[in-house]
Design a protein around this motif. Structure first.
Motif, PDB file in Angstrom:
ATOM      1  N   THR A  69       0.840  -1.200   0.000  1.00 18.11           N
ATOM      2  CA  THR A  69       0.000   0.000   0.000  1.00 18.11           C
ATOM      3  C   THR A  69       0.879   1.256   0.000  1.00 18.11           C
ATOM      4  O   THR A  69       2.089   1.165   0.208  1.00 18.11           O
ATOM      5  CB  THR A  69      -0.946   0.016   1.223  1.00 18.11           C
ATOM      6  N   PRO A  70       0.289   2.459  -0.229  1.00 15.62           N
ATOM      7  CA  PRO A  70       1.104   3.683  -0.262  1.00 15.62           C
ATOM      8  C   PRO A  70       1.900   3.895   1.037  1.00 15.62           C
ATOM      9  O   PRO A  70       1.495   3.447   2.105  1.00 15.62           O
ATOM     10  CB  PRO A  70       0.068   4.793  -0.451  1.00 15.62           C
TER      11      PRO A  70
ATOM     12  N   ASN B  45      -9.796  10.096  -2.829  1.00 14.48           N
ATOM     13  CA  ASN B  45      -8.451  10.281  -2.274  1.00 14.48           C
ATOM     14  C   ASN B  45      -7.485   9.850  -3.363  1.00 14.48           C
ATOM     15  O   ASN B  45      -7.618   8.756  -3.904  1.00 14.48           O
ATOM     16  CB  ASN B  45      -8.262   9.424  -1.019  1.00 14.48           C
ATOM     17  N   SER B  47      -4.637   8.676  -3.358  1.00 10.04           N
ATOM     18  CA  SER B  47      -3.817   7.486  -3.117  1.00 10.04           C
ATOM     19  C   SER B  47      -4.610   6.189  -3.195  1.00 10.04           C
ATOM     20  O   SER B  47      -4.030   5.118  -3.306  1.00 10.04           O
ATOM     21  CB  SER B  47      -3.159   7.558  -1.736  1.00 10.04           C
ATOM     22  N   ARG B  48      -5.929   6.261  -3.098  1.00 11.40           N
ATOM     23  CA  ARG B  48      -6.695   5.017  -3.037  1.00 11.40           C
ATOM     24  C   ARG B  48      -8.174   5.306  -3.257  1.00 11.40           C
ATOM     25  O   ARG B  48      -8.718   6.224  -2.640  1.00 11.40           O
ATOM     26  CB  ARG B  48      -6.481   4.395  -1.648  1.00 11.40           C
ATOM     27  N   TYR B 124      -4.006   9.187   4.215  1.00 10.42           N
ATOM     28  CA  TYR B 124      -3.030   9.611   3.192  1.00 10.42           C
ATOM     29  C   TYR B 124      -3.227  11.084   2.840  1.00 10.42           C
ATOM     30  O   TYR B 124      -4.340  11.520   2.582  1.00 10.42           O
ATOM     31  CB  TYR B 124      -3.220   8.815   1.900  1.00 10.42           C
ATOM     32  N   GLY B 125      -2.127  11.810   2.802  1.00 12.08           N
ATOM     33  CA  GLY B 125      -2.174  13.189   2.322  1.00 12.08           C
ATOM     34  C   GLY B 125      -2.661  14.198   3.343  1.00 12.08           C
ATOM     35  O   GLY B 125      -2.725  15.383   3.067  1.00 12.08           O
ATOM     36  N   THR B 159      -4.479   3.279   7.279  1.00 12.20           N
ATOM     37  CA  THR B 159      -3.715   4.303   6.555  1.00 12.20           C
ATOM     38  C   THR B 159      -3.116   5.264   7.575  1.00 12.20           C
ATOM     39  O   THR B 159      -3.795   5.702   8.503  1.00 12.20           O
ATOM     40  CB  THR B 159      -4.614   5.071   5.575  1.00 12.20           C
TER      41      THR B 159
END
Lengths: 308, 315
Positions: A69-70, B45, B47-48, B124-125, B159
């Protein structure tokens, strides 16, 4: 556009292999190996200790077990790290209980961090092997020779720094370049665990001298069977035991055999798999004519057998 | 980006100082029902994606809704029969959508911890202010709805950012379920506080076993029993932790719930050796009785590498 003319030229189309690393020899034409103890099957158990970093390049391909995953993929980082801190000790205990010796290839970058594990491995009489720099240093055909040489030296130096000079090498992802074996032989490595072209040790030749290949079964790889193919731990254990039983029968007819297979700590060391692991190792240890050796010991035994 | 998070020190499983759980028990067992809300049409998002298929992912969405309107109630009744309390991994927004579920869990004295706001909003982010807002919203909303000050965290959909754990410690969280490196709790190296890495699990998590690993129900029950038996055996040496993370939309399916009951019966049958606890209860005992001995052991064995998570390690 059609393929160029030379696409239909076959410069290596001749009897034997299309490379010079080892010769062609069908199993039926092999000299009999007589293991010095009279065993029929010599087991080489390989326990790979891998560093799966949070930020792999993934080049030229992702090492098995790499992040998914990221960033920061803490889920996979910690799942892999579980192997070297928890799972591997279950494997060590299970091996010790059956009196079986194994070989532990270690990514060089882990050596300072895993000092207590290295001590535990050596204390139990196992062998520590070199396993490249880490899982993001994959040796492959597109790697230039000087870089690859530097990586091998870097790994060697890291082992030397902790007082170890491994005889045995396994490449990250068991991948090589066209020069890897030569560079390994030049660096003083005697045994390689990447190739599995035979069911017995296979001497390989390089411009820098010989190196011995000990076969490690890809088809019995625990990570593949358990994680990728989702087989149960009992199915996995049964197959390893079955391989030993079959080879044992073959050995009576054709001479001593070798069975190399992996126990990947973050996979085989999971609590719910330990009962099957113990059953597998007990099955091997209890089989008549089976003995386990470290890679270096296997190489020595093979040399003795070859001398007669 | 860092190759290693430096969130904890290497600490080999062998020869650790002994943990004995309250009542002389060998294994601390807890169940984490994930009570989640997945949005019908989540914001994007980069990233996903929110759903594997384009929104609306009708089957995915409605199966999770089934979990909330049918599955949770079935699971609660099953756990009641064994006298087991849950530690709920809560999509905080579910308080607003389905307060009846919250009330039913409060009535059972179950613990709540935060699993973000929605399981379709990822970390994320996020910048620091945004991540603080998620944490503060979680603390405030759950306190208001249940009277409980939450002490645990499981990042939404697993995440994270590099600062997640420092923030949790700063807000006086006791434990995080986000890391999978061990079968015993361990201190995390945050800038302050005492944040414990609490064994949760992916290996015996029904999302993994029924989703990614495609197990049949009886195979899952067998894995649970084997996992439990091994950790109980090792708990004699030093107390272990086993968590079963659950998602009612999977485990409570009519074709699966009996197999899970069978596994629970096996575990409940070892009451003499097992501490049936909530995650906060385990974290509290660990912080008060075993945190210091762990840190001292790591130090004494020369394994303390210094620094804090995602910060530079000291030489």
């Amino acid at each position: 556009m059609p393929m160029p003319d030379d696409y239909l030229e076959y410069p290596h189309r001749a009897y034997g292999m299309d490379q010079s690393l080892y010769g062609w020899r069908p199993a039926t034409a092999r000299p009999r190996i007589a293991w010095p103890g009279g065993q029929s099957v010599l087991g080489v158990i390989v326990v790979p200790i891998e560093h799966h970093m949070l930020d792999p390049s993934g080049k030229p391909f992702k090492h098995p077990g790499a992040m998914v995953t990221p960033y920061p993929d803490l889920r996979h980082y910690t799942t892999r790290d579980y192997g070297a801190r928890v799972g591997v000790f279950r494997i060590l205990d299970a091996l010790k209980h059956e009196g079986l010796k194994a070989t532990f290839p270690v990514n060089a970058v882990l050596l300072p961090r895993l000092e207590p594990l290295i001590e535990a491995i050596l204390e139990d009489g196992h062998e520590v092997a070199a396993y490249g720099v880490d899982t993001d240093h994959i040796h492959w055909g597109g790697l230039d020779r000087e870089t690859e040489k530097a990586w091998i030296e870097e790994a060697k130096a890291a082992f030397a720094k902790v007082g170890l000079s491994p005889r045995t090498w396994m490449s990250p992802a068991r991948q090589q370049s066209f020069s890897t074996l030569e560079l390994l032989a030049a660096a003083g490595f005697e045994v390689c665990l990447d190739w599995e072209a035979d069911e017995v040790p296979l001497p390989m030749t390089t411009p820098a001298g010989p190196i011995l290949s000990l076969p490690v079964s890809n088809e019995l790889d625990d990570r593949t069977l358990l994680n990728d193919r989702r087989q149960t731990e009992d199915q996995w254990a049964d197959q390893v035991v079955a391989a030993q039983a079959y080879l044992s029968g073959d050995a009576e007819r054709f001479g001593g055999r070798m069975l190399g297979f992996t126990l990947t700590p973050y996979v085989a060391g999971q609590p719910f798999r330990i009962a099957s692991l113990r059953r597998m190792l007990a099955g091997l240890a209890g089989a008549s004519g089976f003995t386990a050796a470290t890679a270096g010991e296997a190489a020595d035994l093979f040399a003795r057998s070859a001398r007669g | 980006m860092r190759a290693d998070p430096n969130l904890y020190d290497y600490w080999p499983y062998r020869d650790r100082p002994k943990i004995v759980w309250p009542g002389g028990k060998k294994l601390a067992f807890w169940i984490a029902p994930n009570i989640e809300f997945y949005e019908f049409d989540p914001p994007k998002n980069p990233s996903r994606p929110g759903w594997p298929k384009p929104s609306p992912d009708v089957v995915g969405y409605s199966q999770r809704d089934w979990g909330n309107r049918v599955g949770h109630w079935r699971l609660m009744e099953l756990m009641d029969r064994f006298g087991l309390r849950g530690s709920i991994s809560l999509s905080t927004a579910l308080i607003d959508h389905h307060p009846e579920i919250i009330e039913a869990c409060v009535a059972r004295d179950w613990e709540f911890f935060s699993h973000g706001i929605y399981n379709t909003r990822y970390s994320y982010g996020m910048d620091e202010a945004q991540e603080r807002a998620i944490i503060e919203d979680s603390i405030r909303s759950i306190q208001t709805a249940t009277g409980q000050r939450i002490r645990g965290y499981l990042a939404p959909a697993l995440t994270h950012t590099e600062r997640t754990f420092d923030l949790l410690a700063e807000y006086d969280f006791w434990y995080t379920c986000d890391l999978f490196q061990d079968d015993q709790p361990q201190p995390l190296k945050t800038k302050g506080g005492r944040l414990v890495s609490m064994p949760y699990s992916l290996e015996v998590n029904d999302v993994i076993t029924y989703g990614a690993l495609a197990m049949d129900p009886w195979r899952y029950a067998d894995v649970l029993k084997r996992h439990f038996d091994q950790l109980l055996e090792e708990g004699e040496r030093s107390g272990t932790v086993m968590c079963i993370p659950l998602h009612a939309y999977l485990v409570s399916q009519p074709h699966r719930i009996r197999a899970f009951e069978d596994a629970l019966a096996h575990i409940a049958g070892h009451a003499a050796d097992v501490w049936f606890a909530t995650a906060a209860e385990i974290a509290q005992v660990y912080r008060e009785q075993y945190w210091d001995q762990t840190v001292a052991d790591i130090e004494a064995r020369g394994l303390a590498s210094g620094g804090t998570g995602f910060g530079p390690a000291e030489d």
